[in-house]
Design an enzyme around this catalytic site. Structure first.
Site, PDB file in Angstrom:
ATOM      1  N   HIS A  19      -3.100   1.683  -1.572  1.00 53.90           N
ATOM      2  CA  HIS A  19      -2.367   0.419  -1.437  1.00 53.90           C
ATOM      3  C   HIS A  19      -1.670   0.325  -0.078  1.00 53.90           C
ATOM      4  O   HIS A  19      -1.253  -0.760   0.331  1.00 53.90           O
ATOM      5  CB  HIS A  19      -1.323   0.327  -2.554  1.00 53.90           C
ATOM      6  N   ASN A  66       5.770  -6.301  -3.670  1.00 51.37           N
ATOM      7  CA  ASN A  66       5.975  -7.570  -4.385  1.00 51.37           C
ATOM      8  C   ASN A  66       6.838  -8.571  -3.631  1.00 51.37           C
ATOM      9  O   ASN A  66       6.836  -9.757  -3.968  1.00 51.37           O
ATOM     10  CB  ASN A  66       6.607  -7.306  -5.753  1.00 51.37           C
ATOM     11  N   ASP A  91      -5.271  -3.873   1.507  1.00 54.34           N
ATOM     12  CA  ASP A  91      -6.337  -3.242   0.733  1.00 54.34           C
ATOM     13  C   ASP A  91      -7.064  -4.288  -0.101  1.00 54.34           C
ATOM     14  O   ASP A  91      -6.471  -5.259  -0.544  1.00 54.34           O
ATOM     15  CB  ASP A  91      -5.772  -2.150  -0.166  1.00 54.34           C
ATOM     16  N   ASN A 112      -0.356  -8.541  -5.045  1.00 53.82           N
ATOM     17  CA  ASN A 112       1.039  -8.995  -5.078  1.00 53.82           C
ATOM     18  C   ASN A 112       1.634  -9.230  -3.697  1.00 53.82           C
ATOM     19  O   ASN A 112       2.488 -10.110  -3.522  1.00 53.82           O
ATOM     20  CB  ASN A 112       1.897  -7.994  -5.852  1.00 53.82           C
TER      21      ASN A 112
END
Length: 238
Positions: A19, A66, A91, A112
């Site tokens: 991520h 987020n 990613d 997100n």
């Protein structure tokens, strides 16, 4: 000025996660082009420099994935940047490992970080999607993105990040096709299939010849009625 945003999560425990490939890419750009050390600003780590005459700001939001949009929006507002001046490296599950796609706008695919940025800027920023592959089932996605790259993945990860950094000026110039072409050329080729044994292949034979070769040799009788008959037909050999 062009803003290049790398997405990821802050903290050493996340540093090598899939991520965090956006953070890894921005770090490599800064390293190769001798940008000054990152400093805290706009709820992010930021560094500014020039690549091939293009002024570039690199940022790594420190708000966790987020809320990445909070940091990007602060930076864009301060420098009066439009979405076209902003590229986001992130990613991408729906691309094979090492594959890259660059496009303006589009969906967030459930990412997100992208969703947060869209809530502040709309959809018209540039997305640099770096493939990390899909684990095969949606129940495994969370653990896949939030786990470290395997050692074997360095075979494509290192060349990808190196080529992306070398060609960072193409990001600022908006040359999406040129960037994707450079990255594709830099990636290692697929391994060649193993060759067969060095022994030469047997020469092809007709089915008749094969049958002859495989048939056992019959020993002729030396005595008895059959032997006598053969002697009369062919003559006795001395």
């Amino acid at each position: 000025m062009h803003l290049i945003v790398g997405l990821g999560n802050p903290g050493a425990e996340y540093a090598a996660h899939r991520h965090n490939i956006g953070f890894l890419a921005v770090d490599e750009i800064a390293r190769q082009h001798s940008f000054p050390p990152f400093r805290q600003k706009f709820s992010a780590l930021v560094s500014e420099g020039v690549i091939d005459g293009e002024k570039i700001m690199l940022i790594k939001p420190q708000t966790f994935m987020n809320r990445s949009g909070d940091s990007v929006a602060q930076t864009a507002q301060f420098y009066k940047l439009s979405p076209a001046d902003i590229s986001v490296i992130h990613d991408e599950l729906d691309l094979a490992p090492g594959k890259v796609r660059v496009k303006t706008g589009g969906g967030n695919g459930g990412h997100n970080g992208l969703r947060s940025i869209e809530s502040h800027l709309g959809k018209d920023f540039i997305r640099i999607r770096l493939g990390i592959g899909h684990p095969g089932h949606k129940d495994r996605v969370h653990s896949h993105v939030l786990s470290n790259f395997h050692k074997a993945e360095n075979e494509w990860l290192e060349p990808l990040l190196d080529a992306l950094a070398k060609n960072a000026a193409l990001i600022a110039k908006g040359d999406a096709a040129g960037l994707m072409n450079k990255l594709a050329l830099a990636m290692p080729s697929a391994p060649k299939a193993e060759t067969a044994s060095a022994k030469p292949a047997p020469k092809a034979q007709s089915h008749i010849r094969q049958a002859r070769g495989s048939a056992p040799k019959t020993r002729l009788p030396e005595s008895g009625p059959m032997a006598d008959m053969l002697k009369k037909l062919f003559g006795k050999k001395d």
